[in-house]
Design an enzyme around this catalytic site. Structure first.
Site, PDB file in Angstrom:
ATOM      1  N   ARG A  23       0.825  -1.215   0.000  1.00 16.16           N
ATOM      2  CA  ARG A  23       0.000   0.000   0.000  1.00 16.16           C
ATOM      3  C   ARG A  23       0.855   1.260   0.000  1.00 16.16           C
ATOM      4  O   ARG A  23       0.455   2.282   0.574  1.00 16.16           O
ATOM      5  CB  ARG A  23      -0.980   0.017   1.177  1.00 16.16           C
ATOM      6  CG  ARG A  23      -2.046  -1.078   1.097  1.00 16.16           C
ATOM      7  CD  ARG A  23      -3.041  -0.941   2.224  1.00 16.16           C
ATOM      8  NE  ARG A  23      -3.942  -2.098   2.261  1.00 16.16           N
ATOM      9  CZ  ARG A  23      -4.552  -2.537   3.357  1.00 16.16           C
ATOM     10  NH1 ARG A  23      -4.365  -1.920   4.506  1.00 16.16           N
ATOM     11  NH2 ARG A  23      -5.345  -3.582   3.310  1.00 16.16           N
ATOM     12  N   ARG A  27      -3.544   6.125   0.221  1.00 18.98           N
ATOM     13  CA  ARG A  27      -4.117   7.207   1.030  1.00 18.98           C
ATOM     14  C   ARG A  27      -3.116   7.981   1.877  1.00 18.98           C
ATOM     15  O   ARG A  27      -3.431   9.074   2.342  1.00 18.98           O
ATOM     16  CB  ARG A  27      -5.216   6.638   1.923  1.00 18.98           C
ATOM     17  CG  ARG A  27      -6.422   6.134   1.150  1.00 18.98           C
ATOM     18  CD  ARG A  27      -7.374   5.372   2.049  1.00 18.98           C
ATOM     19  NE  ARG A  27      -6.791   4.125   2.523  1.00 18.98           N
ATOM     20  CZ  ARG A  27      -7.355   3.325   3.411  1.00 18.98           C
ATOM     21  NH1 ARG A  27      -8.531   3.661   3.942  1.00 18.98           N
ATOM     22  NH2 ARG A  27      -6.770   2.204   3.780  1.00 18.98           N
ATOM     23  N   ARG A  36      -7.951  11.138  -5.970  1.00 18.94           N
ATOM     24  CA  ARG A  36      -9.201  10.535  -5.509  1.00 18.94           C
ATOM     25  C   ARG A  36     -10.315  11.557  -5.322  1.00 18.94           C
ATOM     26  O   ARG A  36     -11.485  11.178  -5.222  1.00 18.94           O
ATOM     27  CB  ARG A  36      -8.961   9.767  -4.211  1.00 18.94           C
ATOM     28  CG  ARG A  36      -8.270   8.420  -4.409  1.00 18.94           C
ATOM     29  CD  ARG A  36      -9.113   7.460  -5.262  1.00 18.94           C
ATOM     30  NE  ARG A  36     -10.445   7.291  -4.742  1.00 18.94           N
ATOM     31  CZ  ARG A  36     -10.750   6.438  -3.773  1.00 18.94           C
ATOM     32  NH1 ARG A  36      -9.810   5.661  -3.228  1.00 18.94           N
ATOM     33  NH2 ARG A  36     -11.990   6.343  -3.344  1.00 18.94           N
ATOM     34  N   TYR A 147     -13.877 -12.924   0.636  1.00 21.80           N
ATOM     35  CA  TYR A 147     -14.732 -11.835   0.147  1.00 21.80           C
ATOM     36  C   TYR A 147     -15.922 -12.385  -0.641  1.00 21.80           C
ATOM     37  O   TYR A 147     -17.053 -11.936  -0.475  1.00 21.80           O
ATOM     38  CB  TYR A 147     -13.920 -10.896  -0.745  1.00 21.80           C
ATOM     39  CG  TYR A 147     -12.895 -10.081  -0.007  1.00 21.80           C
ATOM     40  CD1 TYR A 147     -13.259  -8.936   0.688  1.00 21.80           C
ATOM     41  CD2 TYR A 147     -11.557 -10.448  -0.006  1.00 21.80           C
ATOM     42  CE1 TYR A 147     -12.330  -8.175   1.370  1.00 21.80           C
ATOM     43  CE2 TYR A 147     -10.608  -9.701   0.669  1.00 21.80           C
ATOM     44  CZ  TYR A 147     -11.001  -8.569   1.357  1.00 21.80           C
ATOM     45  OH  TYR A 147     -10.066  -7.834   2.043  1.00 21.80           O
TER      46      TYR A 147
END
Length: 343
Positions: A23, A27, A36, A147
């Protein structure tokens, strides 16, 4: 080209320990947050140029030794006919989970170019620009099943565990289908130009050792064997699996990624003659610099300068992480591990 990561995957000496972060694109970077504001994650992945730009952002800012393709672990699932929504603060959400033989029968064959064509185009753009290796990735069959069966992330993956116990035939067929998906998806990424792949089994720690060994490992092994046949190195990453790390390693991978719940040197002793990736606790990176420095030094000391260590976190970068600390950490790892550096 900076080939530290590739050399580490082959257990060859390097001039300094390679470092990248799961990652690392996302963010924690203000430039990503700016993108974003005008595009969803799905829109970024569906736009080859934009996907390439987001993948490049941490390489430019942080000085890491690898780029990792920007996508979500569930990105290929619509190619099977499984619709996925990415919900802020929740993650992937599947409104129609796959839980029965009829649900399985409704799935279609995954066709990479038709399903993830822009992502493959992004890989080709990236290879033309990068001077570090590009890492592609896929979800391991069990983690994707967590998931697909549960409908969203679940700390204990209870829904798929119940399926394994209550409907073993359906569960095995689902895992086989998801292994086929991962093989085709990773094969297409390699053909497009990725030089390393990582198989994420982020939810494997929800399993008992017996259930992992008897029902799950073979499906991951099939994926990793297929990658090996393509001639590119594979990183096999899981979390919460310290209790059966030997079984994870036995399923394959040139590097075994470990989380922060086990000491790196202990993990290395248990996986045998294999490279290792890890394993600073991501929470350390939101602390003050002296705490980060001490944590990084401890990981490097546990690695002992042995060939085959790739410095990473035990899981992904937390959104509140200061990117300046990430860049400083990359420099620290390189400086402290450089050949000829003072002990």
């Amino acid at each position: 080209m900076n080939d530290r990561l590739l050399r580490a995957c082959r257990l060859e000496p390097v001039d300094a320990t390679p470092v990248w972060f799961m990652r690392q694109a996302g963010r924690s970077l203000p430039e990503y947050r700016a993108i974003r504001e005008r595009a969803t994650l799905e829109q970024v992945v569906a736009d080859a140029a934009l996907c390439a730009e987001v993948t490049l952002q941490p390489v430019r800012r942080l000085g890491v030794d690898a780029a990792v393709l920007f996508a979500d672990i569930t990105t290929p699932l619509p190619g099977l006919g499984i619709d996925v929504r990415i919900v802020d603060g929740v993650g992937p959400v599947i409104d129609r989970p796959v839980r029965s033989a009829d649900d399985l029968a409704a799935l279609r064959r995954f066709e990479p170019e038709a399903s993830v064509g822009p992502l493959l185009a992004a890989i080709r753009l990236l290879r033309a620009e990068l001077d570090v290796p590009l890492i592609g990735f896929a979800g391991a069959p069990f983690t994707l099943a967590a998931y697909v069966v549960g409908g969203r992330a679940s700390r204990d993956a209870a829904a798929v565990r119940r399926l394994l116990l209550e409907a073993p035939d359906v569960a095995d067929r689902l895992l086989a289908t998801l292994a086929d998906l991962a093989i085709a998806y990773l094969g297409a990424q390699v053909a497009a130009g990725v030089q390393v792949v990582q198989l994420f089994d982020s939810w494997a720690g929800a399993l008992s050792p017996d259930l992992y060994r008897d029902r799950v490992a073979a499906h991951s092994r099939r994926v990793l064997d297929a990658v090996s046949a393509l001639g590119v190195p594979a990183i096999h990453f899981s979390t919460g699996t310290a209790g059966f790390l030997e079984d994870v390693a036995a399923a394959g991978g040139d590097l075994i990624g470990v989380d922060w719940r086990i000491a790196l040197d202990d993990a290395w002793a248990r996986i045998g003659n294999r490279g290792i990736q890890g394993n600073l606790d991501p929470a350390v990176l939101v602390e003050q610099w002296p705490v980060i420095e001490a944590g990084a030094d401890a990981v490097l000391a546990a690695g002992g300068g042995r060939p085959g260590h790739v410095f990473n976190l035990g899981h992904g970068v937390l959104p509140e992480t200061n990117p300046d600390h990430l860049a400083r950490l990359v420099d620290l790892v390189h400086e402290r591990s450089a050949v000829g550096a003072a002990a």
